[in-house]
Design a protein around this motif. Structure first.
Motif, PDB file in Angstrom:
ATOM      1  N   GLY A  30      -4.611 -14.275   5.226  1.00  0.00           N
ATOM      2  CA  GLY A  30      -5.226 -15.395   5.016  1.00  0.00           C
ATOM      3  C   GLY A  30      -3.448 -16.466   6.061  1.00  0.00           C
ATOM      4  N   ASP A  31      -2.373 -16.119   6.497  1.00  0.00           N
ATOM      5  CA  ASP A  31      -1.788 -16.684   7.240  1.00  0.00           C
ATOM      6  C   ASP A  31      -2.187 -16.420   8.827  1.00  0.00           C
ATOM      7  N   LEU A  32      -2.363 -16.088   8.524  1.00  0.00           N
ATOM      8  CA  LEU A  32      -3.989 -15.912   9.892  1.00  0.00           C
ATOM      9  C   LEU A  32      -4.852 -15.980  10.092  1.00  0.00           C
ATOM     10  N   GLY A  33      -5.927 -16.663   9.412  1.00  0.00           N
ATOM     11  CA  GLY A  33      -6.878 -16.716   9.011  1.00  0.00           C
ATOM     12  C   GLY A  33      -8.245 -16.314   9.838  1.00  0.00           C
ATOM     13  N   GLN A  34      -7.602 -15.028   9.903  1.00  0.00           N
ATOM     14  CA  GLN A  34      -9.245 -14.160   9.897  1.00  0.00           C
ATOM     15  C   GLN A  34      -8.960 -12.759   8.964  1.00  0.00           C
ATOM     16  N   ILE A  35      -9.944 -13.530   7.178  1.00  0.00           N
ATOM     17  CA  ILE A  35      -9.752 -13.052   6.366  1.00  0.00           C
ATOM     18  C   ILE A  35     -10.857 -11.913   6.888  1.00  0.00           C
ATOM     19  N   VAL A  36     -10.602 -11.103   6.590  1.00  0.00           N
ATOM     20  CA  VAL A  36     -11.983  -9.783   6.035  1.00  0.00           C
ATOM     21  C   VAL A  36     -12.899  -9.567   5.425  1.00  0.00           C
ATOM     22  N   PRO A  37     -13.790 -10.000   4.815  1.00  0.00           N
ATOM     23  CA  PRO A  37     -14.660 -10.422   4.395  1.00  0.00           C
ATOM     24  C   PRO A  37     -14.811  -8.796   3.059  1.00  0.00           C
ATOM     25  N   GLY A  38     -14.440  -9.445   1.903  1.00  0.00           N
ATOM     26  CA  GLY A  38     -14.363  -7.844   0.821  1.00  0.00           C
ATOM     27  C   GLY A  38     -12.666  -7.876   0.665  1.00  0.00           C
ATOM     28  N   THR A  39     -11.921  -8.347   1.422  1.00  0.00           N
ATOM     29  CA  THR A  39      -9.927  -8.663   0.620  1.00  0.00           C
ATOM     30  C   THR A  39      -9.978 -10.124   0.331  1.00  0.00           C
ATOM     31  N   HIS A  40      -8.324  -9.492   0.046  1.00  0.00           N
ATOM     32  CA  HIS A  40      -7.732 -11.109  -0.493  1.00  0.00           C
ATOM     33  C   HIS A  40      -7.029 -11.543   0.452  1.00  0.00           C
ATOM     34  N   ALA A  41      -6.945 -12.952   0.858  1.00  0.00           N
ATOM     35  CA  ALA A  41      -6.291 -13.378   1.782  1.00  0.00           C
ATOM     36  C   ALA A  41      -5.032 -13.274   2.199  1.00  0.00           C
ATOM     37  N   GLY A  42      -4.412 -12.660   0.787  1.00  0.00           N
ATOM     38  CA  GLY A  42      -2.864 -12.118   0.670  1.00  0.00           C
ATOM     39  C   GLY A  42      -3.011 -10.364   1.113  1.00  0.00           C
ATOM     40  N   ALA A  43      -3.575 -10.335   1.306  1.00  0.00           N
ATOM     41  CA  ALA A  43      -3.509  -8.400   2.386  1.00  0.00           C
ATOM     42  C   ALA A  43      -2.686  -9.204   3.351  1.00  0.00           C
ATOM     43  N   PRO A  44      -2.448  -7.825   3.593  1.00  0.00           N
ATOM     44  CA  PRO A  44      -1.038  -7.876   4.784  1.00  0.00           C
ATOM     45  C   PRO A  44      -2.034  -7.847   6.289  1.00  0.00           C
ATOM     46  N   GLU A  45      -1.966  -7.806   7.314  1.00  0.00           N
ATOM     47  CA  GLU A  45      -2.547  -7.682   8.206  1.00  0.00           C
ATOM     48  C   GLU A  45      -1.672  -7.145   9.882  1.00  0.00           C
ATOM     49  N   SER A  46      -0.757  -7.447   9.851  1.00  0.00           N
ATOM     50  CA  SER A  46       0.529  -6.322   9.830  1.00  0.00           C
ATOM     51  C   SER A  46       1.533  -6.174   9.243  1.00  0.00           C
ATOM     52  N   HIS A  47       2.096  -5.695   9.128  1.00  0.00           N
ATOM     53  CA  HIS A  47       3.808  -5.295   7.719  1.00  0.00           C
ATOM     54  C   HIS A  47       4.446  -3.913   8.867  1.00  0.00           C
ATOM     55  N   HIS A  48       4.383  -3.650   9.555  1.00  0.00           N
ATOM     56  CA  HIS A  48       5.722  -3.067  10.328  1.00  0.00           C
ATOM     57  C   HIS A  48       6.234  -1.823   9.271  1.00  0.00           C
ATOM     58  N   LEU A  49       5.789  -1.108   8.880  1.00  0.00           N
ATOM     59  CA  LEU A  49       6.400  -0.310   8.125  1.00  0.00           C
ATOM     60  C   LEU A  49       6.920   0.443   8.775  1.00  0.00           C
ATOM     61  N   ARG A  50       6.665   1.593   9.349  1.00  0.00           N
ATOM     62  CA  ARG A  50       7.207   2.072  10.748  1.00  0.00           C
ATOM     63  C   ARG A  50       8.985   1.600  11.351  1.00  0.00           C
ATOM     64  N   LYS A  51       9.286   0.258  11.249  1.00  0.00           N
ATOM     65  CA  LYS A  51      10.209  -0.554  11.824  1.00  0.00           C
ATOM     66  C   LYS A  51      10.786  -1.001  11.041  1.00  0.00           C
ATOM     67  N   LYS A  52      10.135  -1.064   9.554  1.00  0.00           N
ATOM     68  CA  LYS A  52      11.332  -1.638   8.055  1.00  0.00           C
ATOM     69  C   LYS A  52      11.743  -0.295   7.859  1.00  0.00           C
ATOM     70  N   ALA A  53      10.827   0.748   8.130  1.00  0.00           N
ATOM     71  CA  ALA A  53      11.853   2.029   6.930  1.00  0.00           C
ATOM     72  C   ALA A  53      12.658   2.249   8.129  1.00  0.00           C
ATOM     73  N   PHE A  54      12.461   2.483   9.577  1.00  0.00           N
ATOM     74  CA  PHE A  54      14.054   3.018  10.476  1.00  0.00           C
ATOM     75  C   PHE A  54      14.905   2.145  10.493  1.00  0.00           C
ATOM     76  N   TYR A  55      14.189   0.905  10.063  1.00  0.00           N
ATOM     77  CA  TYR A  55      16.107  -0.495   9.629  1.00  0.00           C
ATOM     78  C   TYR A  55      16.680   0.577   8.129  1.00  0.00           C
ATOM     79  N   THR A  56      15.542   0.391   7.534  1.00  0.00           N
ATOM     80  CA  THR A  56      15.711   0.738   6.038  1.00  0.00           C
ATOM     81  C   THR A  56      16.885   2.117   5.311  1.00  0.00           C
ATOM     82  N   THR A  57      16.722   3.258   6.666  1.00  0.00           N
ATOM     83  CA  THR A  57      18.190   3.832   6.712  1.00  0.00           C
ATOM     84  C   THR A  57      18.946   3.927   7.257  1.00  0.00           C
ATOM     85  N   ALA A  58      18.915   3.002   8.498  1.00  0.00           N
ATOM     86  CA  ALA A  58      20.160   2.263   8.853  1.00  0.00           C
ATOM     87  C   ALA A  58      21.031   1.987   7.819  1.00  0.00           C
TER      88      ALA A  58
END
Length: 90
Positions: A30-58
């Motif tokens: 919804g933030d990017l304005g690119q809603i895929v049909p059949g999904t919610h507007a609040g669905a994440p487009e880019s979540h950066h989980l790998r980077k967050k897992a690295f920072y979380t570990t530190a």
């Protein structure tokens, strides 16, 4: 504190830190304005989980060192929380 207790403490701290980090800087469809049909507007487009897992570990490691140091130095003990005198035999 034993090895198993230290590992469990690190895992608990890691997951608590990770759950705090997950919603940070999430870009939704919804933030990017690119809603895929059949999904919610609040669905994440880019979540950066790998980077967050690295920072979380530190961050979790730093918190674990601080908390483990407090526990091992006996700065805070079980007696500090035994307000009703039930935990330790007298």
């Amino acid at each position: 504190m034993g090895v198993t207790s230290a590992i469990v403490l690190f895992i608990v701290i890691w997951f608590m830190t990770f759950f705090v980090a997950i919603p940070i800087r999430v870009k939704t469809q919804g933030d990017l304005g690119q809603i895929v049909p059949g999904t919610h507007a609040g669905a994440p487009e880019s979540h950066h989980l790998r980077k967050k897992a690295f920072y979380t570990t530190a961050v979790a490691f730093v918190l674990w060192v601080i908390i483990s140091g407090i526990i091992l130095s006996n700065w805070i003990t079980l007696e500090d929380f035994d307000w009703f005198y039930r935990a330790l035999p007298r």
